[in-house]
Scaffold this motif. Structure first.
Motif, PDB file in Angstrom:
ATOM      1  N   GLY A 163       0.784  -1.220   0.000  1.00 12.88           N
ATOM      2  CA  GLY A 163       0.000   0.000   0.000  1.00 12.88           C
ATOM      3  C   GLY A 163       0.819   1.274   0.000  1.00 12.88           C
ATOM      4  O   GLY A 163       0.252   2.375  -0.025  1.00 12.88           O
ATOM      5  N   ARG A 164       2.159   1.151  -0.009  1.00 10.99           N
ATOM      6  CA  ARG A 164       2.994   2.364   0.042  1.00 10.99           C
ATOM      7  C   ARG A 164       2.825   3.221  -1.205  1.00 10.99           C
ATOM      8  O   ARG A 164       2.776   4.457  -1.117  1.00 10.99           O
ATOM      9  CB  ARG A 164       4.470   1.988   0.216  1.00 10.99           C
ATOM     10  CG  ARG A 164       5.378   3.211   0.393  1.00 10.99           C
ATOM     11  CD  ARG A 164       6.841   2.782   0.441  1.00 10.99           C
ATOM     12  NE  ARG A 164       7.081   1.885   1.543  1.00 10.99           N
ATOM     13  CZ  ARG A 164       8.156   1.084   1.648  1.00 10.99           C
ATOM     14  NH1 ARG A 164       9.058   1.064   0.677  1.00 10.99           N
ATOM     15  NH2 ARG A 164       8.315   0.309   2.688  1.00 10.99           N
ATOM     16  N   ALA A 165       2.739   2.601  -2.373  1.00 10.08           N
ATOM     17  CA  ALA A 165       2.576   3.369  -3.607  1.00 10.08           C
ATOM     18  C   ALA A 165       1.271   4.168  -3.579  1.00 10.08           C
ATOM     19  O   ALA A 165       1.229   5.326  -4.000  1.00 10.08           O
ATOM     20  CB  ALA A 165       2.609   2.442  -4.820  1.00 10.08           C
ATOM     21  N   LYS A 166       0.207   3.558  -3.055  1.00 12.76           N
ATOM     22  CA  LYS A 166      -1.066   4.277  -2.937  1.00 12.76           C
ATOM     23  C   LYS A 166      -0.938   5.448  -1.965  1.00 12.76           C
ATOM     24  O   LYS A 166      -1.446   6.547  -2.217  1.00 12.76           O
ATOM     25  CB  LYS A 166      -2.162   3.319  -2.456  1.00 12.76           C
ATOM     26  CG  LYS A 166      -2.566   2.259  -3.458  1.00 12.76           C
ATOM     27  CD  LYS A 166      -3.614   1.320  -2.863  1.00 12.76           C
ATOM     28  CE  LYS A 166      -4.916   2.034  -2.558  1.00 12.76           C
ATOM     29  NZ  LYS A 166      -5.953   1.109  -2.034  1.00 12.76           N
ATOM     30  N   ALA A 167      -0.235   5.217  -0.859  1.00 12.69           N
ATOM     31  CA  ALA A 167      -0.063   6.278   0.136  1.00 12.69           C
ATOM     32  C   ALA A 167       0.733   7.447  -0.433  1.00 12.69           C
ATOM     33  O   ALA A 167       0.400   8.621  -0.203  1.00 12.69           O
ATOM     34  CB  ALA A 167       0.621   5.721   1.377  1.00 12.69           C
ATOM     35  N   LEU A 168       1.785   7.146  -1.179  1.00  7.21           N
ATOM     36  CA  LEU A 168       2.597   8.209  -1.779  1.00  7.21           C
ATOM     37  C   LEU A 168       1.796   9.003  -2.806  1.00  7.21           C
ATOM     38  O   LEU A 168       1.925  10.234  -2.887  1.00  7.21           O
ATOM     39  CB  LEU A 168       3.848   7.610  -2.422  1.00  7.21           C
ATOM     40  CG  LEU A 168       4.978   7.246  -1.462  1.00  7.21           C
ATOM     41  CD1 LEU A 168       6.030   6.388  -2.165  1.00  7.21           C
ATOM     42  CD2 LEU A 168       5.620   8.512  -0.890  1.00  7.21           C
ATOM     43  N   ARG A 169       0.986   8.324  -3.573  1.00  5.75           N
ATOM     44  CA  ARG A 169       0.173   9.026  -4.570  1.00  5.75           C
ATOM     45  C   ARG A 169      -0.760  10.015  -3.892  1.00  5.75           C
ATOM     46  O   ARG A 169      -0.894  11.173  -4.321  1.00  5.75           O
ATOM     47  CB  ARG A 169      -0.632   8.021  -5.396  1.00  5.75           C
ATOM     48  CG  ARG A 169      -1.429   8.666  -6.521  1.00  5.75           C
ATOM     49  CD  ARG A 169      -2.339   7.670  -7.197  1.00  5.75           C
ATOM     50  NE  ARG A 169      -3.118   8.318  -8.253  1.00  5.75           N
ATOM     51  CZ  ARG A 169      -4.285   7.864  -8.723  1.00  5.75           C
ATOM     52  NH1 ARG A 169      -4.805   6.741  -8.224  1.00  5.75           N
ATOM     53  NH2 ARG A 169      -4.919   8.509  -9.668  1.00  5.75           N
ATOM     54  N   VAL A 170      -1.401   9.587  -2.825  1.00 11.56           N
ATOM     55  CA  VAL A 170      -2.323  10.472  -2.102  1.00 11.56           C
ATOM     56  C   VAL A 170      -1.556  11.625  -1.461  1.00 11.56           C
ATOM     57  O   VAL A 170      -1.957  12.792  -1.560  1.00 11.56           O
ATOM     58  CB  VAL A 170      -3.102   9.678  -1.033  1.00 11.56           C
ATOM     59  CG1 VAL A 170      -3.858  10.627  -0.109  1.00 11.56           C
ATOM     60  CG2 VAL A 170      -4.071   8.706  -1.693  1.00 11.56           C
ATOM     61  N   ALA A 171      -0.436  11.322  -0.801  1.00  5.39           N
ATOM     62  CA  ALA A 171       0.327  12.358  -0.107  1.00  5.39           C
ATOM     63  C   ALA A 171       0.833  13.425  -1.069  1.00  5.39           C
ATOM     64  O   ALA A 171       0.810  14.625  -0.757  1.00  5.39           O
ATOM     65  CB  ALA A 171       1.484  11.725   0.652  1.00  5.39           C
TER      66      ALA A 171
END
Length: 290
Positions: A163-171
């Motif tokens: 889920g890190r890629a999703k978190a970075l996209r949102v951030a």
């Protein structure tokens, strides 16, 4: 307007001043008495029963997290959680009941306060939910002014690999400039349109700030709520504003809350059509100049 409908447009949470832009005090009192909306604390109205979420925390021994934690902070959401969102220590057993359950290592402070931290709540939502839902949480967190964009990017980069890629996209996409989930969700739709590059709260000389602006294509995209447009003065302000935009050669697209939340494919198709025509016009003008 019905106070519950107004709260839904406001993102599930609102102050008295925000609500009175849509409804009146008698309707508000009736909705409270009927239990259709809640007032968990002074000058705070919401759709979800926050007391119910905290009772779920007490029953499970966990911590309010994800969308339930976001509501506890008073952040505006695309939609309320269907069930209380609870995070349990990794060693805890699954409790009985209808909950959205997660397991993770929790800090002593999170266990003591019965709610995950602000930063963790944003990152948890970014890792768990669709982009538009998570971005509404992140935008609302930044508007509060306690966290900043760098906090979110750093936390996302340090989050678990899953889920890190999703978190970075949102951030990286989060911004305090979008006023509410309505504008956030409209921007998310616009982000998916090839050839469109909009910025939130773009300034147009003689017109003022607009919700979304693509300067190259001369396109303005507005999230139109009833808050500012249901009076004669509001109507006249709209007429003047959009006439000025047309005189500058801008194309204005206006979408309602119902359009954005329930007919996103139609909104995307409308934007795509205008982008295609504006691109063709730009190519034609370039050809004449050449």
């Amino acid at each position: 307007m019905d106070p519950a409908v107004a709260l839904r447009e406001l993102g599930g949470v609102g102050t008295l001043r925000e609500l009175l832009a849509y409804t009146n005090r008698s309707q508000l009192s009736a909705a409270l008495a009927a239990g259709r909306i809640h007032k968990p604390r002074h000058n705070r109205y919401c759709l979800a029963d926050l007391d119910g979420s905290m009772r779920a925390v007490a029953r499970t021994g966990g911590t309010a997290s994800h969308l339930s934690a976001a509501l506890e902070f008073g952040w505006k959401l695309k939609h309320d959680p269907v069930r209380p969102c609870i995070t349990l220590p990794r060693s805890a057993r699954k409790p009985e009941g209808a909950y959205e359950l997660h397991w993770a290592d929790l800090s002593e402070r999170e266990l003591r306060r019965d709610v995950t931290s602000r930063t963790r709540t944003v990152i948890d939502c970014a890792r768990a939910y669709d982009f538009d839902v998570a971005l509404c949480v992140a935008d609302s967190a930044l508007r509060e002014g306690i966290l900043d964009a760098d906090d979110l990017v750093i936390a996302a980069a340090r989050s678990p690999r899953t889920g890190r890629a999703k978190a970075l996209r949102v951030a990286r996409a989060a911004s305090p400039l979008r006023a509410n989930p309505f504008e956030t969700c409209l921007h998310v739709i616009a982000m998916s349109v090839p050839g469109l590059d909009v910025v939130p709260q773009g300034e147009v000389p003689g017109v003022g700030r607009v919700d979304l602006l693509d300067r190259a294509l001369g396109m303005v995209i507005e999230a139109e709520s009833l808050e500012h447009h249901w009076t004669k003065a509001g109507l006249q302000r709209d007429v003047d504003r959009y006439t000025k935009a047309a005189r500058l050669g801008l194309v204005v697209l206006r979408f309602s809350w119902m359009d954005v939340m329930f007919r996103p494919d139609d909104v995307r198709a409308a934007i795509e059509d205008v982008v295609r025509w504006r691109t063709m016009q730009a190519v034609g003008r370039h050809g004449l100049v050449a």
